[in-house]
Design a protein around this motif. Structure first.
Motif, mmCIF file in Angstrom:
data_model
loop_
_atom_site.group_PDB
_atom_site.id
_atom_site.type_symbol
_atom_site.label_atom_id
_atom_site.label_comp_id
_atom_site.label_asym_id
_atom_site.label_seq_id
_atom_site.Cartn_x
_atom_site.Cartn_y
_atom_site.Cartn_z
ATOM 1 N N MET B 1 0.851 -1.197 0.000
ATOM 2 C CA MET B 1 0.000 0.000 0.000
ATOM 3 C C MET B 1 0.891 1.253 0.000
ATOM 4 S SD MET B 1 -3.255 0.487 2.417
ATOM 5 C CE MET B 1 -4.010 -0.930 1.692
ATOM 6 N N ALA B 2 0.579 2.178 -0.840
ATOM 7 C CA ALA B 2 1.423 3.365 -0.972
ATOM 8 C C ALA B 2 1.379 4.196 0.299
ATOM 9 C CB ALA B 2 0.941 4.208 -2.148
ATOM 10 N N GLY B 3 2.512 4.761 0.654
ATOM 11 C CA GLY B 3 2.574 5.592 1.849
ATOM 12 C C GLY B 3 2.116 6.999 1.562
ATOM 13 N N VAL B 4 1.771 7.687 2.620
ATOM 14 C CA VAL B 4 1.417 9.086 2.446
ATOM 15 C C VAL B 4 2.692 9.886 2.315
ATOM 16 C CG1 VAL B 4 -0.746 9.005 3.654
ATOM 17 C CG2 VAL B 4 1.354 9.384 4.919
ATOM 18 N N GLN B 5 2.553 11.059 1.791
ATOM 19 C CA GLN B 5 3.714 11.925 1.650
ATOM 20 C C GLN B 5 3.689 12.972 2.739
ATOM 21 O OE1 GLN B 5 4.112 13.547 -2.193
ATOM 22 N NE2 GLN B 5 6.024 14.588 -1.763
ATOM 23 N N LEU B 6 4.716 13.005 3.524
ATOM 24 C CA LEU B 6 4.769 13.958 4.621
ATOM 25 C C LEU B 6 5.998 14.819 4.454
ATOM 26 C CD1 LEU B 6 4.009 11.520 7.546
ATOM 27 C CD2 LEU B 6 2.445 13.161 6.540
ATOM 28 N N HIS B 23 1.880 6.842 8.813
ATOM 29 C CA HIS B 23 0.686 6.437 8.077
ATOM 30 C C HIS B 23 -0.133 5.441 8.888
ATOM 31 C CE1 HIS B 23 -1.088 4.457 4.249
ATOM 32 N NE2 HIS B 23 -1.868 5.402 4.704
ATOM 33 N N ASP B 24 0.549 4.460 9.473
ATOM 34 C CA ASP B 24 -0.139 3.457 10.285
ATOM 35 C C ASP B 24 -0.740 4.093 11.535
ATOM 36 O OD1 ASP B 24 0.473 1.520 8.476
ATOM 37 O OD2 ASP B 24 2.135 0.655 9.617
ATOM 38 N N LEU B 26 -1.640 7.248 11.926
ATOM 39 C CA LEU B 26 -2.780 8.071 11.523
ATOM 40 C C LEU B 26 -3.999 7.202 11.259
ATOM 41 C CD1 LEU B 26 -3.789 10.958 10.489
ATOM 42 C CD2 LEU B 26 -3.498 9.941 8.236
ATOM 43 N N THR B 27 -3.797 6.106 10.544
ATOM 44 C CA THR B 27 -4.919 5.225 10.232
ATOM 45 C C THR B 27 -5.531 4.684 11.516
ATOM 46 O OG1 THR B 27 -3.994 4.623 8.090
ATOM 47 C CG2 THR B 27 -5.572 3.094 9.050
ATOM 48 N N LEU B 28 -4.696 4.303 12.476
ATOM 49 C CA LEU B 28 -5.204 3.756 13.740
ATOM 50 C C LEU B 28 -6.009 4.804 14.497
ATOM 51 C CD1 LEU B 28 -5.337 1.504 15.843
ATOM 52 C CD2 LEU B 28 -3.159 2.329 16.751
ATOM 53 N N ALA B 65 1.517 12.684 14.807
ATOM 54 C CA ALA B 65 2.389 13.808 14.512
ATOM 55 C C ALA B 65 1.622 15.110 14.323
ATOM 56 C CB ALA B 65 3.165 13.511 13.249
#
Lengths: 217, 78
Positions: B1-6, B23-24, B26-28, B65
């Motif tokens: 799964m593609a990661g977000v860009q930060l 990303h994980d 944030l999703t949680l 974050a």
């Protein structure tokens, strides 16, 4: 006690799953709808573990069915009669929501900005200056929302802004085949706006669209 | 799964590993928020108190974050 996890169509599939209390999740048909339920001796403790167990059940149901409406955590009925009575009362609304979420996943987007109010409190020396700066900060937040929310909403079947202080949060209902395109769009927005931290979640079941009339909010 | 860009505010891009962790997280956090506050509302005989879970959520939220945290992480990785 009967715990309820999700609502779906009568023809829906419930895979073999363990619920919040370790019970086997079952399907119960009520008219044209079905619900995924679990029978437990007593209410589970409302812990992080329970919440994530509930989420896991809903995840599995969403993976196995095209149209699933997640039920909010912690809903229990004393017996079948009470459950059926409530579902019958809400059947029309729930039936209307199922086509909205069919074939879609929810993707959350969070844009984190510095707390404009805190910045304003620190820097303003008079009341009028405070109000002026706060208004400017609000305009900036609105501008961020427009820069992010409007283009993403055009890629979604439905969208909803969520509460966030500070910053911006929203949920987008995206057709599953379009998820990669949607996330590419998020990455592109992040690339164009390097001053912002724009993040998106993995695809989620459509929690934010299970209790509202669909629309591009 | 593609990661977000930060991106950190000073223009530094977080490493792919840190992006994946955030990303994980944030999703949680967003998932827990939805399980507690969204979804079909049924008037059941029993509605579990989520006060304790809300506190867990707040704890998770703190972990997530903010821009300041991202700055710190980007600097630490530099």
């Amino acid at each position: 006690m009967i715990l309820v996890y999700a609502v779906f169509e009568e023809s829906g599939v419930v895979p073999v799953l363990a619920g919040v209390g370790g019970e086997t999740v079952e399907s119960r048909a009520v008219g044209a709808l079905a619900v995924a339920t679990g029978t437990v001796r007593s209410a589970p403790e409302p812990t992080e573990e329970s919440v994530l167990a509930h989420a896991s059940v809903v995840d599995a149901l969403a993976a196995a069915n095209d149209a699933v409406l997640p039920v909010r955590f912690g809903t229990g009925f004393a017996d079948d009669r009470a459950l059926v009575t409530e579902l019958e009362a809400q059947a029309e609304r729930l039936r209307d929501l199922l086509p909205l979420v069919r074939g879609c996943a929810e993707i959350g987007v969070v844009v984190t900005t510095r707390d404009p109010e805190a910045v304003t409190r620190r820097s303003a020396s008079t009341g009028s200056e405070y109000l002026h700066r706060r208004l400017a900060a609000q305009r900036e937040e609105d501008r961020v929302a427009a820069a992010v929310h409007e283009p993403l909403t055009r890629l979604a079947r439905a969208a909803a802004r969520l509460n966030a202080t500070p910053g911006f949060r929203a949920a987008y209902l995206v057709e599953r085949p379009a998820v990669a395109r949607f996330r590419d769009a998020v990455h592109e927005l992040a690339r164009r706006r390097p001053e912002l931290a724009i993040t998106s979640t993995k695809p989620l079941p459509p929690y934010s669209f299970a209790s509202r009339v669909g629309g591009r909010a | 799964m593609a990661g977000v860009q930060l991106r950190a505010s000073r223009g530094g891009v977080l490493s792919a590993g840190r992006q994946a962790v955030l990303h994980d997280q944030l999703t949680l956090v967003e998932l827990v928020d939805r399980v507690l506050n969204s979804g079909v509302v049924l008037s059941g005989d029993i509605t579990l108190s989520v006060a304790g879970v809300d506190l867990v959520y707040v704890g998770l939220r703190v972990l997530l974050a903010s821009v300041g945290t991202l700055d710190g992480m980007a600097e630490a990785a530099a």
